[in-house]
Structure formats: structure tokens, C-alpha cells
Enzyme design. Structure first.
Site, short mmCIF file in Angstrom:
data_model
loop_
_atom_site.label_atom_id
_atom_site.label_comp_id
_atom_site.label_asym_id
_atom_site.label_seq_id
_atom_site.Cartn_x
_atom_site.Cartn_y
_atom_site.Cartn_z
N GLU B 68 0.81 -1.22 0.00
CA GLU B 68 0.00 0.00 0.00
C GLU B 68 0.84 1.26 0.00
O GLU B 68 0.48 2.26 -0.65
CB GLU B 68 -0.95 0.00 1.20
N HIS B 136 -9.51 -5.39 9.68
CA HIS B 136 -10.18 -5.31 8.38
C HIS B 136 -11.58 -4.72 8.52
O HIS B 136 -12.46 -5.01 7.74
CB HIS B 136 -10.30 -6.70 7.74
#
Lengths: 100, 343
Positions: B68, B136
Site C-alpha cells: 500500500e 479489516h
């Protein structure tokens, strides 16, 4: 005798869009035939006949939306039977469905 | 085009609204491209990029490794070099890895270069809890609201996702576009004609007279359910769907609170330094003291255990209880521990 096909309960799905009917009104389906494909937010659901039947009326045409559990079509054992007024009192057709 | 055609809509899935916005902007501007995990032939983790790889090819719809920081860094750099990248970060939790390039470089580039460079990058990411556990499930959009130079949008409908993503892809600075796992099963009416939803404009999703709820993203649906519950008790709730978190549309928010006289803020993230804190402070600056309260997640991680996940998150019942307590503090039932400010 008449039967109906309804939108099967698929986890996480609220409503589906009818992708394609695999036969017109009057089409004879055999057990195992693909009747209709439904589109969820992430998958295609293939609905197959679990018993023989004649497609008599499509209640939700390709491109239309329908909620889980609501009827999509009426089928019958024979071509000649007079159609019932609506799907409410009609038994469910045996179906198998597969999510791809 | 006739007036009727101009307002004609079609019902599509939330994911299709995203794909349509990106497809139209990619057709209109060859400098728009997409990068992220599984955005290519797979079509996106929620199929929200379906069809783009086939139409635009691997050079403009670029699959990336699980990296990321690199993705956001490349996106900011490509934006500085004149492109308009959309960087897809599947889980908002992992945007944390991209904060350095996004916040230290992207958000400050225009200021630092005296306007010579801009970073028109969109970071699209998915927040919210849906059974996937502590790392998450988070909603950290409030963290981003305090970064000068950064815009943050968080739609609750397919139409707003479409219109806000188009607007974001035309912005000249970085925009974080936050969607939500529980919005993807939703379908909604979207205009047939191309349209943008301007950044910085809230939407009154439901009109009411007794209290204003400000909220965003999936919690807008929770607020609507709570308003239906409260209507049966004779309480009329107005719901302001913020749509843009930075910059906040304080005119619409304060206008609503001035009419109703009370304010409840609702978010799925933490209430401490949350979106609601900023909303309440801004309203106070405009209107002076107003009865107000915050509803958000419990101060705990979101578990992958369904019972604990549900215990942590706001739902319509909790919102309805918080509203009744706020409007009628004397006879109120004990405050639910989740309502606000208990820490």
C-alpha cells in the site's frame, strides 16, 4: 399442477437483477435444465429445474429487479392448464441453484 | 435534451455506479488510470472495476502487489507528473501504510511548491465491519479530516458514489473516497445522463422537525431505520447525510440544527476525536449551545466474532434510544454505554 420459481436466499444479498431466461413461455424444461440466471452484487446465480415443467408466465423479465424470496415465474406440469390468478398460493418448483 | 430525459434514472448496483464513474472519466481523460490489488482481470475485490481492464487494458488498469505504501507513493508521484490516478486500497485499515506519501507529500504538494505542482490523486478505499475482525473493519475517516489539503468523501447511495467519484477524479488535489463493505449489496437509482455530485455538499436524506442526525456512509441507512422507529413514537427526525467530511458543509448542517434545535451525530468509527466531535464543535460555533450527543462504536477493537462485532457497532435501536434520551433527559432510560463520551 402449477409451480413457481422464486429468488433463492443467497447470503448477503437483498435483491437481484434477472440476467437471462433460458427459454420462452411454453418451453419444456427437464430436470437439471438451466432456467434462469440471476445477478447479485458479486456473482451470477444459475437456477436449474429440479423437476420437469413448462414455463407458463415470466413475472420478472430480464433486466428487472426482484427481492429475495419473491416469485420470478410460473410453471406447470402441462401446457393446457389454466393459469392461476397469481403466484401466491402456488407451490415452489424444486430447483437447484449454483453461485458462480 | 428534454427535462424528463435529463432526470431519467436507472437502477444499478453500488459497484456498478463506481465502475461507471471511473469508465466515463477514463474515456474523457486519458490521464486517468487505476491501480490496486485485483483491479485488473479480476475486476476489483467487490467487482467495482468490472469491465475496465477489458476496455482500457493493463497500462491503465494496473494490478499491484500487496504494497500500500508503494501504491499510494506511486499514485502521488504520477499525479505530480500530470496523471490522475485512482489508487484502490481494498481495506481502509491498510491506508495507514500509505499515510506518509498521502499526507506528507500529496496533501502538501500544492502549498509546498507555491502552486507549481498539484497531486490530483484519488485514494478509493472500503471501510466498515462485516465479520472480518480487528484489522479489516475500521472506519478511520475522521483521522483524515484534520489534514489540510486533503478532501474526504463518503457516500451512502449508488447515485452519490457515482457523482462524488466523478467529482473526485476531476479535483486538483488529493481526495480520499471512502465506501463501505455493507453498501456493496445495495442497488439504487442513478441518473442516466452524466452528472457530478459536488464535493462539500451534504444532503438532507430525510426531513424532520424534532432533532437532526448527522451521519455518513452505511450509517445513513442505520439512521433512516432509527428514524422510522422513532416516527412510530411521535418523534420526527431529520437526517443530514454529510457525503463530504472534509470540507464539512456546515451551512446545511447548522441550517438543519437551527430548525430542529437538537443534534445527534452518528458514525461507525470511534467517537473520541470522531466526525461527530467536529460537527458538534462547528455547530456550537455557529449557533451556540444546542442539546447534542454522539453515537459511535464502543471504545474497543471490532471483533471477527459476530456477537462482539454487533455489540461494538451502533444499530438503529441504540440510535433511537440515544435520540429519546437526548430529547427527554429527565425521564430518560439509563444511557446506553455506547451512546457517547463515556470515556
Amino acid at each position: 399442477m402449477f409451480y413457481k420459481i422464486s429468488v433463492p436466499a443467497v447470503a448477503d444479498v437483498e435483491e437481484i437483477r434477472v440476467l437471462e431466461w433460458h427459454g420462452d413461455v411454453g418451453h419444456h424444461f427437464n430436470s437439471g435444465d438451466l432456467v434462469v440466471e440471476l445477478e447479485t452484487h458479486k456473482a451470477i446465480v444459475e437456477v436449474r429445474a429440479g423437476q420437469p415443467g413448462v414455463l407458463r408466465r415470466i413475472l420478472s423479465a430480464a433486466g428487472n429487479w426482484q427481492q429475495i424470496g419473491l416469485p420470478l415465474a410460473l410453471l406447470s406440469d402441462d401446457d393446457g392448464d389454466a393459469l392461476p390468478d397469481g403466484p401466491d398460493a402456488v407451490t415452489d418448483l424444486a430447483v437447484e441453484f449454483e453461485i458462480n | 435534451m428534454s427535462g424528463k430525459a435529463q432526470f431519467a434514472t436507472e437502477k444499478i448496483f453500488f459497484r456498478e455506479a463506481i465502475a461507471r464513474a471511473v469508465r466515463e472519466e477514463m474515456r474523457d481523460n486519458p490521464r486517468v488510470f487505476v491501480m490496486g490489488q485485483d483491479v485488473g482481470a479480476f475486476g476489483g475485490s467487490y467487482r467495482e472495476f468490472d469491465g475496465l481492464f477489458g476496455e482500457f487494458g493493463a497500462a491503465r488498469v494496473r494490478d499491484m502487489p500487496v504494497a500500500e505504501a508503494a501504491m499510494v507513493g506511486i499514485g502521488v508521484g504520477a499525479a505530480a507528473a500530470g496523471y490522475r490516478p485512482l489508487v484502490s486500497i481494498t481495506y481502509m485499515d491498510f491506508m495507514m501504510l500509505g499515510f506518509d506519501p498521502l499526507i506528507n507529500y500529496g496533501a502538501k504538494l500544492r502549498y509546498k511548491t507555491g502552486g507549481q505542482l498539484t497531486a490530483p490523486v484519488v485514494v478509493k478505499t472500503t471501510a466498515g465491519a462485516k465479520g472480518q475482525g480487528v484489522a479489516h473493519s475500521q472506519c478511520i475517516e475522521a483521522w483524515l479530516m484534520s489534514v489540510p489539503g486533503l478532501k474526504v468523501v463518503a457516500p451512502s447511495t449508488a447515485a452519490d458514489a457515482y457523482g462524488l467519484l466523478k467529482a473526485a477524479l476531476r479535483e486538483d488535489g488529493p481526495v480520499v473516497f471512502v465506501d463501505h463493505k455493507r453498501l456493496f449489496p445495495v442497488a439504487g437509482e442513478v441518473p442516466l445522463a452524466q452528472a457530478i455530485v459536488p464535493i462539500g455538499k451534504a444532503n438532507i436524506a430525510r426531513s424532520g422537525t424534532d432533532l437532526t442526525i448527522t451521519t455518513h456512509s452505511f450509517m445513513t441507512r442505520v439512521a433512516m431505520d432509527a428514524a422510522t422507529l422513532l416516527q412510530s413514537k411521535g418523534i420526527s427526525v431529520e437526517i443530514v447525510d454529510l457525503r463530504t467530511l472534509a470540507p464539512l458543509d456546515i451551512d446545511t448542517i447548522a441550517g438543519s440544527v437551527k430548525r430542529t434545535g437538537a443534534l445527534l451525530t452518528l458514525e461507525e468509527g470511534q467517537v473520541t476525536c470522531g466526525v461527530g466531535v467536529e460537527v458538534i464543535a462547528r455547530v456550537h460555533e455557529r449557533l451556540g449551545p444546542v442539546p447534542s450527543a454522539r453515537v459511535g462504536a464502543l471504545p474497543a477493537p471490532v471483533s471477527s466474532n459476530r456477537v462482539l462485532e454487533l455489540a461494538c457497532l451502533p444499530d438503529a435501536t441504540r440510535v433511537a434510544i440515544a435520540v429519546r434520551n437526548l430529547l427527554n433527559p429527565v425521564t430518560a432510560s439509563p444511557r446506553p454505554v455506547v451512546s457517547s463520551g463515556e470515556r
